[in-house]
Design a protein around this motif. Sequence first.
Motif, PDB file in Angstrom:
ATOM      1  N   THR A 428    -122.344  15.722 -25.960  1.00  0.00           N
ATOM      2  CA  THR A 428    -123.424  16.672 -26.232  1.00  0.00           C
ATOM      3  C   THR A 428    -122.943  18.096 -26.035  1.00  0.00           C
ATOM      4  O   THR A 428    -123.229  18.984 -26.847  1.00  0.00           O
ATOM      5  CB  THR A 428    -124.634  16.381 -25.327  1.00  0.00           C
ATOM      6  OG1 THR A 428    -125.106  15.054 -25.577  1.00  0.00           O
ATOM      7  CG2 THR A 428    -125.758  17.379 -25.579  1.00  0.00           C
ATOM      8  N   LEU A 429    -122.206  18.345 -24.955  1.00  0.00           N
ATOM      9  CA  LEU A 429    -121.648  19.674 -24.746  1.00  0.00           C
ATOM     10  C   LEU A 429    -120.721  20.062 -25.891  1.00  0.00           C
ATOM     11  O   LEU A 429    -120.716  21.214 -26.345  1.00  0.00           O
ATOM     12  CB  LEU A 429    -120.884  19.721 -23.419  1.00  0.00           C
ATOM     13  CG  LEU A 429    -121.706  19.672 -22.135  1.00  0.00           C
ATOM     14  CD1 LEU A 429    -120.773  19.712 -20.926  1.00  0.00           C
ATOM     15  CD2 LEU A 429    -122.705  20.815 -22.066  1.00  0.00           C
ATOM     16  N   VAL A 543    -120.421   9.457 -29.632  1.00  0.00           N
ATOM     17  CA  VAL A 543    -120.094  10.249 -30.816  1.00  0.00           C
ATOM     18  C   VAL A 543    -121.079   9.960 -31.939  1.00  0.00           C
ATOM     19  O   VAL A 543    -121.524  10.871 -32.652  1.00  0.00           O
ATOM     20  CB  VAL A 543    -118.639   9.981 -31.257  1.00  0.00           C
ATOM     21  CG1 VAL A 543    -118.353  10.616 -32.611  1.00  0.00           C
ATOM     22  CG2 VAL A 543    -117.666  10.511 -30.206  1.00  0.00           C
ATOM     23  N   ASP A 544    -121.451   8.693 -32.120  1.00  0.00           N
ATOM     24  CA  ASP A 544    -122.404   8.338 -33.169  1.00  0.00           C
ATOM     25  C   ASP A 544    -123.732   9.075 -32.989  1.00  0.00           C
ATOM     26  O   ASP A 544    -124.406   9.406 -33.985  1.00  0.00           O
ATOM     27  CB  ASP A 544    -122.661   6.830 -33.177  1.00  0.00           C
ATOM     28  CG  ASP A 544    -121.473   6.037 -33.696  1.00  0.00           C
ATOM     29  OD1 ASP A 544    -120.567   6.642 -34.295  1.00  0.00           O
ATOM     30  OD2 ASP A 544    -121.443   4.798 -33.477  1.00  0.00           O
ATOM     31  N   ARG A 545    -124.125   9.339 -31.730  1.00  0.00           N
ATOM     32  CA  ARG A 545    -125.386  10.043 -31.496  1.00  0.00           C
ATOM     33  C   ARG A 545    -125.351  11.474 -32.014  1.00  0.00           C
ATOM     34  O   ARG A 545    -126.388  12.113 -32.177  1.00  0.00           O
ATOM     35  CB  ARG A 545    -125.720  10.036 -29.998  1.00  0.00           C
ATOM     36  CG  ARG A 545    -126.344   8.740 -29.506  1.00  0.00           C
ATOM     37  CD  ARG A 545    -126.938   8.892 -28.124  1.00  0.00           C
ATOM     38  NE  ARG A 545    -125.909   9.029 -27.106  1.00  0.00           N
ATOM     39  CZ  ARG A 545    -125.359   8.005 -26.448  1.00  0.00           C
ATOM     40  NH1 ARG A 545    -125.729   6.768 -26.736  1.00  0.00           N
ATOM     41  NH2 ARG A 545    -124.443   8.212 -25.534  1.00  0.00           N
ATOM     42  N   LEU A 546    -124.128  11.993 -32.238  1.00  0.00           N
ATOM     43  CA  LEU A 546    -123.995  13.369 -32.715  1.00  0.00           C
ATOM     44  C   LEU A 546    -124.088  13.478 -34.226  1.00  0.00           C
ATOM     45  O   LEU A 546    -124.085  14.596 -34.754  1.00  0.00           O
ATOM     46  CB  LEU A 546    -122.649  13.958 -32.261  1.00  0.00           C
ATOM     47  CG  LEU A 546    -122.394  14.059 -30.763  1.00  0.00           C
ATOM     48  CD1 LEU A 546    -121.052  14.729 -30.521  1.00  0.00           C
ATOM     49  CD2 LEU A 546    -123.511  14.804 -30.056  1.00  0.00           C
ATOM     50  N   ASP A 547    -124.115  12.380 -34.936  1.00  0.00           N
ATOM     51  CA  ASP A 547    -124.206  12.457 -36.396  1.00  0.00           C
ATOM     52  C   ASP A 547    -125.420  13.288 -36.778  1.00  0.00           C
ATOM     53  O   ASP A 547    -126.539  13.048 -36.311  1.00  0.00           O
ATOM     54  CB  ASP A 547    -124.309  11.053 -36.999  1.00  0.00           C
ATOM     55  CG  ASP A 547    -122.945  10.392 -37.132  1.00  0.00           C
ATOM     56  OD1 ASP A 547    -121.963  11.110 -37.407  1.00  0.00           O
ATOM     57  OD2 ASP A 547    -122.851   9.168 -36.921  1.00  0.00           O
ATOM     58  N   GLY A 548    -125.183  14.271 -37.621  1.00  0.00           N
ATOM     59  CA  GLY A 548    -126.243  15.189 -38.003  1.00  0.00           C
ATOM     60  C   GLY A 548    -126.261  16.458 -37.192  1.00  0.00           C
ATOM     61  O   GLY A 548    -126.998  17.403 -37.521  1.00  0.00           O
TER      62      GLY A 548
END
Length: 604
Positions: A428-429, A543-548
């Motif tokens: 997230t950072l 990392v997948d949560r950062l898609d978008g």
Amino acid sequence: MRRVLSALLREDAYGLRRRAGPLRRADGDWLRLRLPEGPALLPVEADGFQCEIAARTGELERPDGTRAVGIDGVLGLLRTAVAPEDLPGFDAFTGECRQALATARMQAAERAAVVGRLGPHAGGGAYGTGDGDRAWCGPGGALDYDTLAAYRDHPVYPAGRARLGLEEAQIRAYAPEFAPGFALRWLALPHEHVNGDPAALPRWWPAPGDLGLPRLDGSHLALPVHPLTADGPLAGALRDRGLEGGAHLAGRAWLRVRPTLSMRTVAVADDPYTHLKLPLATATLGRLNRRGMKPGTLVDGAVGQRLLEAVVARHPRFAETVLLADEATHLDAGHDLLAALVRRYPKGSGGATAACGGADGLNGARSLRGLRGSSGLRGARVVPVAALAARMPDGSLVADDLARRFYGGDLYAFLDAYLTLLLDWHTTLFAYGIALESHQQNTSVVLDEVAGHPRLRLLLKDNDGPRVNAVRLAAVLGGDAADLCGFDDRRILVGSDGPVADVFATITVHLCAGALAFELARLGRAPLPVLLGQLRARLAEAVDRLDGAPGAAAAVLRARVLDARRLPVKAMVTAGSLLTKRRSGATDVNKHYVTGPNYLAPGR
């Protein structure tokens, strides 16, 4: 010496590895090192953690079959490969190795006695009983975990136990592995020469009169000084600032403290939620890694804290899971040895000391009434990541002890909870363009129970050395970013993702996760492929949560970390000791890299 040789191979110091030739013998693989006085043979084995190979022993074999052993024998032979202009650095590193060895022997002789005093000496009980277990709780118990961690080697730097410039008696008196207590010295300085806000200091902060200098109460401010500084280089620092006439060193020591894992940071005995970070005229992890405190780093720590608070405010899930030490209060008089940081840990509300023992301690969940919503450390185990592979007084690993108390003995469950939060936070950072130097000493796991269920949080400190992609940060925060980038050290701010990804890989992945996986496997606690598979899976999910996310942050981390063929590796020996900055090209000795294999890549 095996660790030293492995580090020199990993960093390819003086071209030792790239100029070497492979050799297969009946007992395994060897490297033929090309030295000016003839070849030397080094037995090697497969490794994979930051380098493909590691030294199998700490010895070299000469062509005539004789062996070079020990610091003098091995490093004396390698010294022939060093250019004349680099000899001072090589000789300094040799001295570090000698001191590291002497310290390791001293620690080995004293460890049983020191560890036997931990935990129970604060709570009055024996380890394994309720009273003794409570002694490991909260910020006070965290100091005992710091002591356990101090007996561990650094995951990368082979001479990490050396503290340059200190003698054996000084190490015994002030180093965390001996768990000493001592009183601080205090320096009264004229108000006009001190930067900082006196109104923000703790209520117990002494006036000069409390230190035996009553005539200075109206004109001077008290600055804490570590005894090692007061008894040594303090006079020179005052001369450098032209303060020898106006400054007064109190003859009376005041305020009992105990060293943390950092050594230059001490915990206040009567106020364990407050630590004082004080400069020392020593170097650790390399002769160029001085332990003074540049006044600008105090500013940077406060700016870094505000930046992290802004991120937490935008992501409610971290409000309950990521704890930030308050590092906004500091004093300095314009010199690396005339400074102090007041670090405050969150006290929170509610909480129950009994929670420290987990479900099997002091009535289990029934003792946790009122804990929900507590944001502090009371009743929790506060364990630096550096201590997870250390051993408790009963010989068990700290990680196993925590798994037993909070996860029914399931080590994988504990590691899964830790990795999930660690990687969620740091990815997230990264989406904001931020990577922290929150290595295994600056990151602590905070464990307690809520309503019968384990709660794992992270505690972070020392936020003065991040890398921040100002372009990415501005794209996410807009105009608010400008107010959060007031760092004194302009090296912190960069204009691309590369330097940020390098810190993410070398700190979060290598030091906080990969090193632990390799060590637990070495100790026989779990198969390495299983541990690395778990690490990759949790990182991939984060990392997948950062898609978008703006700027394709997920794609950057996949390309530069998850699926990269090679990863950056800290060249700590080269940049910190062997070479000058001019020779190494390092702008920051803690952010100078070579590369190594990606142990997370598919098929590794």
